[in-house]
Design a protein around this motif. Sequence first.
Motif, PDB file in Angstrom:
ATOM      1  N   LEU A  41       2.288   1.929  -3.548  1.00  0.00           N
ATOM      2  CA  LEU A  41       1.393   2.419  -4.599  1.00  0.00           C
ATOM      3  C   LEU A  41       1.595   3.897  -4.895  1.00  0.00           C
ATOM      4  O   LEU A  41       1.592   4.318  -6.061  1.00  0.00           O
ATOM      5  N   LYS A  81       0.831  -1.207   0.000  1.00  0.00           N
ATOM      6  CA  LYS A  81       0.000   0.000   0.000  1.00  0.00           C
ATOM      7  C   LYS A  81       0.863   1.254   0.000  1.00  0.00           C
ATOM      8  O   LYS A  81       0.524   2.251  -0.641  1.00  0.00           O
ATOM      9  N   ASP A 134      -6.263  -5.184  -3.770  1.00  0.00           N
ATOM     10  CA  ASP A 134      -7.106  -4.125  -4.327  1.00  0.00           C
ATOM     11  C   ASP A 134      -7.619  -4.556  -5.701  1.00  0.00           C
ATOM     12  O   ASP A 134      -7.081  -4.178  -6.741  1.00  0.00           O
ATOM     13  N   GLY A 191      -8.661  -1.705  -7.918  1.00  0.00           N
ATOM     14  CA  GLY A 191      -7.487  -1.036  -8.475  1.00  0.00           C
ATOM     15  C   GLY A 191      -6.910  -1.798  -9.652  1.00  0.00           C
ATOM     16  O   GLY A 191      -6.458  -1.198 -10.635  1.00  0.00           O
ATOM     17  N   LEU A 209      -0.797  -3.731  -6.480  1.00  0.00           N
ATOM     18  CA  LEU A 209      -2.257  -3.770  -6.332  1.00  0.00           C
ATOM     19  C   LEU A 209      -2.726  -5.176  -5.955  1.00  0.00           C
ATOM     20  O   LEU A 209      -3.599  -5.341  -5.091  1.00  0.00           O
ATOM     21  N   ARG A 230       2.556   4.935  -8.658  1.00  0.00           N
ATOM     22  CA  ARG A 230       1.613   5.725  -9.462  1.00  0.00           C
ATOM     23  C   ARG A 230       2.281   7.007  -9.963  1.00  0.00           C
ATOM     24  O   ARG A 230       2.034   7.450 -11.088  1.00  0.00           O
TER      25      ARG A 230
END
Length: 716
Positions: free
Chosen positions: A62, A59, A91, A94, A86, A66
């Motif tokens: 990410l 997490k 997720d 996601g 992800l 991104r």
Amino acid sequence: MAQVSPEIKTLFQQAQRAQSSGQLDVAQALFAKILRLNERLPEVHFHLGRLEMQRRAPKKALKHLRRAQELKPTEPIVWRLLLDALIAAGDSRGVDKLLKSAETAPLTPQVFRELEMKARTGNRSGEANLGSADPAAFQEAVRLFQSGQAAEAAEAAEALHRRHPGVAPILAVLGASRAALAQLDEAETAYREAIRIDDSYAEAHLQLGQLLQSRRRFEEATPLLERARELMADSPLVAKFLGMNYTDRDHANSALPLLEKAHAELPDDPEAAFALSRCLFALRRFEDARATFASWAERPSAPPPHLALMGNILNELEQTDSARAFYERALAARPNFGPGLSGLAWIAHHSGDFDLSAKYFAQACESGTIDGRLARNYSAGRMLLEDDPILPQIRAAYEEGTEVPGTRADLAFALAKAAEDQGRPADAFELLRIGNDTLAERFPPRDRLVQGLNERARLTWRPETAPVEATDAPRLIFISGMPRSGTTLVEQIVSSHSTVTPGGEIGLLNGALSDRQRLAVVEERGLTASELRATAGEIAQRARTLAPEASVLTDKAVLANADLGFAPQLCPGSRFIVVRRDPRDNCLSIYKNRFADGTHRYTTDLKELAHNYLAFLKGMEFWREAAPEAFLEVRYEDLIGDPEAGARALIDYCGLEWEEACLRFYENARTVRTLSAYQVRQPIYSSSVGAWRKFEAELKPLIDILRDGGALEEWD
């Protein structure tokens, strides 16, 4: 990276090295420092994402991934790792959103298919696309192979391939069958054709990587295994073979997390345990290597390579009798097994029985096994004249060449000693150059190591720091200096005292300080009181563990003098001895010797060696000014010239009563595991003083730098 400033480039290289060696806090601080200088560097965001994935924090990864994707939307590896994060974070929305955006992103169709496959399989395994081929016929070929019927499997796969020439999994089965039949060239051709047809078929990359690895074509295997990891990031098999590849290519730090994963997920696989233990051994984590592999090596069915590895581990832990038993078991299972004979030779060498060591080495040579390190040590312990019985075998092995990393360099060093013994200094130096150049190809000289150590200590040391409270740990005597300066001789003299336990090259001080110093330097601060207390506790605990009965313990750690000002603060009652030697003799001896893989990289280049020696002197100048009471300097030549006066001065400085045994140090029966193992078994001799004169012309580039830097003023 795009065009960046030299400062950012240097910081990025430092961060990558820290990340690959597991120093994640240091790497994170360095990457953060880069982003403060330039936030728009996708490579930095990507590596921060990788770092969080290493910490099993998808997490947190990410955010960085991104941002990397936003800055460089055409880079497939960013998309792959973002999808991995992800999936690891659970997720699913996601994942769907990422695939949706990938449809219109500037990616190739092949990359898009790869992302789809990752999403469908949970990133655990690839999929076999059989096209129009009959699945039942394909599974029959697989069954034949798995049941040991390689010839039949090859025939079945060949027939399928003729009918369906564009199907990668069929070619992979054909490649595996050919490999099992020892038709290695044909197997390689099949695997490469499978990859050409479908570059996203992970199994073909993995199998070809394994094949090349088994043929010792390590560099060629690496990109294939790394590609397999991209395609099957969660596969423990991929982790195992890629980790083995990294270990064989001298990248044990990078191999470790992969092999730990493989061992954890394949607990019943002896090869996974063997690979992890080999990696830990390469990192000199011998106790961890023993714990990992002991239960497997103790099994009656353990094969000779596994037994020899366990012998090597126990030998390093100085459990000599147990090590000998494993080597003998290996030889009982496979007579004249080279690594077993070499292991017994090492035991004899370290204990000072050089004739027995030579006997085992000769047997290993006769069996076709040339241990390059043993050849080098064999040459150090005798005059290698033309009538030497083993010299022809050493020369033949050198001339025939070898693919075993490091062996050619070792053989070159051994033959250089022979040429010098036979009065051919020019030939000797040419062989030294070849040996060092060979090592430099594997471990390119980089960064001024000694300068870096000095700066790290200078930036993080605070003279006002009060010493920690004394503990019940052994009192420490640190012995340091440049490599080959005479530190082993000094330790042998001191450790011949009845109250002193020899520790050898433990590295207590710099080992406990280094990671904390690196982080403090990046954060531009000194070490905090809590960090120093933790460091002192770590040193004391390790000393107690290593020598629970000792009252005084030596630690002979070359270049630890960079941190000598910390010793009084962290180790109350300790003593610190720094040995110096004529820089020309010292540097020649360094250039003539081979150090552990990847360490002391500056030693393979005369100019780099000279600059590092000047940095050593500069560091000593700093401590003479900043902490003159913290250490004693000893000149090797003075100790050689008047051994009794020198030995008495050493013992007095250490706070010990004089004992005559300290003058008969060569009778000390302790195990010696340094490059000086032979020399310290002899009474003091002076033949090494002024040895540089034989090679004065060849050493001119080094001597000029030393003279210009003022290093020779007190020696000329």
